[in-house]
Design a protein around this motif. Sequence first.
Motif, PDB file in Angstrom:
ATOM      1  N   LEU A  17       0.808  -1.041   0.109  1.00 20.25           N
ATOM      2  CA  LEU A  17      -0.313  -0.088   0.555  1.00 20.25           C
ATOM      3  C   LEU A  17       1.055   0.999   0.047  1.00 20.25           C
ATOM      4  CD1 LEU A  17      -2.918  -0.929   2.689  1.00 20.25           C
ATOM      5  CD2 LEU A  17      -2.530  -1.332  -0.072  1.00 20.25           C
ATOM      6  N   ARG A  18       2.001   1.316   0.469  1.00 20.54           N
ATOM      7  CA  ARG A  18       2.879   2.291   0.941  1.00 20.54           C
ATOM      8  C   ARG A  18       3.581   2.485  -0.813  1.00 20.54           C
ATOM      9  NH1 ARG A  18       6.422   0.198   4.114  1.00 20.54           N
ATOM     10  NH2 ARG A  18       5.348   1.474   5.413  1.00 20.54           N
ATOM     11  N   ARG A  19       3.499   1.645  -1.051  1.00 21.61           N
ATOM     12  CA  ARG A  19       4.138   1.786  -2.439  1.00 21.61           C
ATOM     13  C   ARG A  19       3.642   1.929  -3.966  1.00 21.61           C
ATOM     14  NH1 ARG A  19       5.555  -3.686  -2.965  1.00 21.61           N
ATOM     15  NH2 ARG A  19       7.459  -3.403  -2.406  1.00 21.61           N
ATOM     16  N   PHE A  20       1.828   1.823  -3.455  1.00 21.81           N
ATOM     17  CA  PHE A  20       1.313   2.302  -4.589  1.00 21.81           C
ATOM     18  C   PHE A  20       0.957   4.161  -3.888  1.00 21.81           C
ATOM     19  CE2 PHE A  20      -3.575   3.353  -5.205  1.00 21.81           C
ATOM     20  CZ  PHE A  20      -3.012   2.193  -7.471  1.00 21.81           C
ATOM     21  N   LEU A  21       0.644   3.827  -2.984  1.00 19.88           N
ATOM     22  CA  LEU A  21       1.077   5.069  -2.676  1.00 19.88           C
ATOM     23  C   LEU A  21       1.647   6.184  -3.254  1.00 19.88           C
ATOM     24  CD1 LEU A  21      -0.556   5.421   0.680  1.00 19.88           C
ATOM     25  CD2 LEU A  21      -1.934   6.084  -1.005  1.00 19.88           C
ATOM     26  N   GLU A  22       2.934   6.102  -3.540  1.00 14.83           N
ATOM     27  CA  GLU A  22       4.166   5.863  -4.008  1.00 14.83           C
ATOM     28  C   GLU A  22       3.640   6.212  -5.828  1.00 14.83           C
ATOM     29  OE1 GLU A  22       7.780   3.751  -2.739  1.00 14.83           O
ATOM     30  OE2 GLU A  22       7.506   4.978  -1.150  1.00 14.83           O
ATOM     31  N   HIS A  23       3.602   5.524  -5.929  1.00 15.26           N
ATOM     32  CA  HIS A  23       2.773   5.198  -7.665  1.00 15.26           C
ATOM     33  C   HIS A  23       1.805   6.330  -7.862  1.00 15.26           C
ATOM     34  CE1 HIS A  23       4.798   1.332  -7.793  1.00 15.26           C
ATOM     35  NE2 HIS A  23       3.794   1.052  -7.145  1.00 15.26           N
ATOM     36  N   VAL A  24       1.252   6.618  -6.376  1.00 14.46           N
ATOM     37  CA  VAL A  24       0.325   7.628  -7.436  1.00 14.46           C
ATOM     38  C   VAL A  24       1.179   8.967  -6.727  1.00 14.46           C
ATOM     39  CG1 VAL A  24      -1.879   9.158  -6.610  1.00 14.46           C
ATOM     40  CG2 VAL A  24      -1.346   6.384  -5.756  1.00 14.46           C
ATOM     41  N   THR A  25       1.952   9.169  -6.134  1.00 19.99           N
ATOM     42  CA  THR A  25       2.655  10.516  -5.631  1.00 19.99           C
ATOM     43  C   THR A  25       3.386  11.253  -6.918  1.00 19.99           C
ATOM     44  OG1 THR A  25       2.765  10.712  -3.473  1.00 19.99           O
ATOM     45  CG2 THR A  25       3.576  12.023  -4.090  1.00 19.99           C
ATOM     46  N   ASP A  70       1.183   3.665 -15.278  1.00 17.63           N
ATOM     47  CA  ASP A  70       1.265   2.528 -15.552  1.00 17.63           C
ATOM     48  C   ASP A  70       1.162   1.067 -14.062  1.00 17.63           C
ATOM     49  OD1 ASP A  70       1.063   2.583 -18.586  1.00 17.63           O
ATOM     50  OD2 ASP A  70       3.194   2.447 -18.823  1.00 17.63           O
ATOM     51  N   LYS A  71       1.953   1.776 -13.500  1.00 19.50           N
ATOM     52  CA  LYS A  71       2.481   0.618 -12.478  1.00 19.50           C
ATOM     53  C   LYS A  71       1.560   1.075 -11.295  1.00 19.50           C
ATOM     54  CE  LYS A  71       7.634   1.353 -11.437  1.00 19.50           C
ATOM     55  NZ  LYS A  71       8.603   1.955 -10.663  1.00 19.50           N
ATOM     56  N   ILE A  72       0.232   1.534 -11.313  1.00 21.96           N
ATOM     57  CA  ILE A  72      -0.746   2.264 -10.599  1.00 21.96           C
ATOM     58  C   ILE A  72      -2.418   1.129 -11.018  1.00 21.96           C
ATOM     59  CG2 ILE A  72      -2.892   3.526 -10.151  1.00 21.96           C
ATOM     60  CD1 ILE A  72      -1.183   5.820 -10.258  1.00 21.96           C
ATOM     61  N   THR A  73      -1.928   1.543 -12.721  1.00 22.01           N
ATOM     62  CA  THR A  73      -3.322   0.209 -13.654  1.00 22.01           C
ATOM     63  C   THR A  73      -3.090  -1.011 -13.328  1.00 22.01           C
ATOM     64  OG1 THR A  73      -2.947   1.897 -15.192  1.00 22.01           O
ATOM     65  CG2 THR A  73      -3.763  -0.254 -15.546  1.00 22.01           C
ATOM     66  N   LYS A  74      -1.490  -1.517 -13.324  1.00 32.61           N
ATOM     67  CA  LYS A  74      -0.798  -2.923 -13.323  1.00 32.61           C
ATOM     68  C   LYS A  74      -1.561  -3.238 -11.331  1.00 32.61           C
ATOM     69  CE  LYS A  74       2.773  -2.584 -16.312  1.00 32.61           C
ATOM     70  NZ  LYS A  74       4.165  -3.275 -16.539  1.00 32.61           N
ATOM     71  N   ALA A  75      -1.045  -2.635 -10.748  1.00 30.48           N
ATOM     72  CA  ALA A  75      -1.226  -2.468  -9.341  1.00 30.48           C
ATOM     73  C   ALA A  75      -3.027  -3.161  -8.643  1.00 30.48           C
ATOM     74  CB  ALA A  75      -0.408  -1.596  -8.080  1.00 30.48           C
ATOM     75  N   CYS A  76      -4.136  -2.237  -9.835  1.00 27.75           N
ATOM     76  CA  CYS A  76      -4.765  -2.211  -9.660  1.00 27.75           C
ATOM     77  C   CYS A  76      -5.709  -3.396 -10.053  1.00 27.75           C
ATOM     78  CB  CYS A  76      -5.869  -0.931  -9.999  1.00 27.75           C
ATOM     79  SG  CYS A  76      -5.771   0.285  -8.960  1.00 27.75           S
ATOM     80  N   ALA A  77      -5.460  -3.875 -11.714  1.00 31.06           N
ATOM     81  CA  ALA A  77      -5.168  -5.256 -12.492  1.00 31.06           C
ATOM     82  C   ALA A  77      -5.321  -6.582 -11.522  1.00 31.06           C
ATOM     83  CB  ALA A  77      -4.492  -4.572 -13.772  1.00 31.06           C
ATOM     84  N   LYS A  78      -4.272  -6.534 -10.633  1.00 25.33           N
ATOM     85  CA  LYS A  78      -3.308  -7.262  -9.901  1.00 25.33           C
ATOM     86  C   LYS A  78      -5.178  -7.452  -8.847  1.00 25.33           C
ATOM     87  CE  LYS A  78       1.413  -7.472 -11.285  1.00 25.33           C
ATOM     88  NZ  LYS A  78       2.650  -7.173  -9.689  1.00 25.33           N
ATOM     89  N   GLY A  79      -5.727  -6.326  -9.126  1.00 25.56           N
ATOM     90  CA  GLY A  79      -6.563  -6.721  -7.259  1.00 25.56           C
ATOM     91  C   GLY A  79      -7.207  -6.169  -6.382  1.00 25.56           C
ATOM     92  N   LEU A  80      -5.852  -5.584  -6.273  1.00 25.49           N
ATOM     93  CA  LEU A  80      -5.870  -4.197  -5.259  1.00 25.49           C
ATOM     94  C   LEU A  80      -6.666  -3.039  -5.347  1.00 25.49           C
ATOM     95  CD1 LEU A  80      -2.069  -2.134  -4.073  1.00 25.49           C
ATOM     96  CD2 LEU A  80      -3.810  -1.252  -4.613  1.00 25.49           C
TER      97      LEU A  80
END
Length: 370
Positions: free
Chosen positions: A118-126, A131-141
């Motif tokens: 989750l911390r890594r995901f917030l870094e992607h957003v920041t 692409d990283k946001i989309t991949k994480a959500c596609a995996k089910g996050l």
Amino acid sequence: MEGECSESAEGWLLVRVHVPELNVQKSLQFPRDQLVWDVKQQCLAALPKELKESFNYGLFCPPVNGKAGKFLDEERRLGDYPFNGPVGYLELKYKRRVYKMLKLDEKTLKALHSRANLRRFLEHVTHAQIDKITKACAKGLDPNFHCHDTGETPLTIAAGLKSPGKVLIALVNGGALLDYRTKDGSTAMHRAVEKNSLEAVKTLLELGASPNYKDSKGLTPLYLSVTNKTDPLLCETLLHDHATIGATDLQGWQEVHQACRNGLVQHLDHLLFYGADMNGRNASGNTPLHVCAVNAQDSCARQLLFRGCDKESLNFANQTPYQVAVIAGNLELAEVIKNYKTEEIGEFKSLYGAWFWLPLLKIHIDLILN
């Protein structure tokens, strides 16, 4: 609490609502035209115990007849949603991503939502790493969560970025709920206004966000647009998208009062055009002109006088705006108020009056036709 929705009487719906977390059910009746937000508040009030972070609970329509489940939009009317049979069924549950096609077991999902991920995901957003946001959500996050340190959500963080549009779209496409609130009760739309981000406001509106979400104090994005001294176009954009005027803070101050306190002449002009009450009173009985008088806001005062406000209105201390200006030592403004003649009042109709300003008329016709 259990919720059944049927047309028990013309204009009314019988709703049976179930709260899985408390294993409680209740049958309640609501007017068809009641907003889902208000229905939710009544449901929460009927519970035997208070739910923590209740503003992030939503009324959920479970999957039925092959249709995916969904949270009801809280700024729509309850009657906008069809219910199967004489009695419908709703659940009151904490807002999470609604998974449609994804098939993941609980163990896999839990591992996906580790604190590190989750911390890594917030870094992607920041860093706007789409692409990283989309991949994480596609995996089910699930992008509906709070930053452990700040209480912000991915969507509210994105709303504050320099170029927020594509990040907001990626998050919503990945399951972020537009009305999921921060720990302090704010939505991404509130944050977009606080950050004075016209791009974020427009993007969120295009994605289907309401301009009327309320924060934990009952304040709307429009209200924040005049307390935060935003771009006047941002204020007008919210109004054009049917932002409701007339929210009040604990002292009864409406948007017009705040615009006058802060000397926001263009915001005031937009508010009056869209039907704001230029003679509205706050908890002290002060009208916007009283507020101008005590804060030496000459331009806003002239605007109100030109539009025909009541310059003889008394506050609860039986003072006129002229008297308030004198008491505050704003003698030049006091003279302006005292000497303003009714024949100087300009011809002005709000959006809800008898005629429209032609440039905006075309916009509203286009809006209706589209």
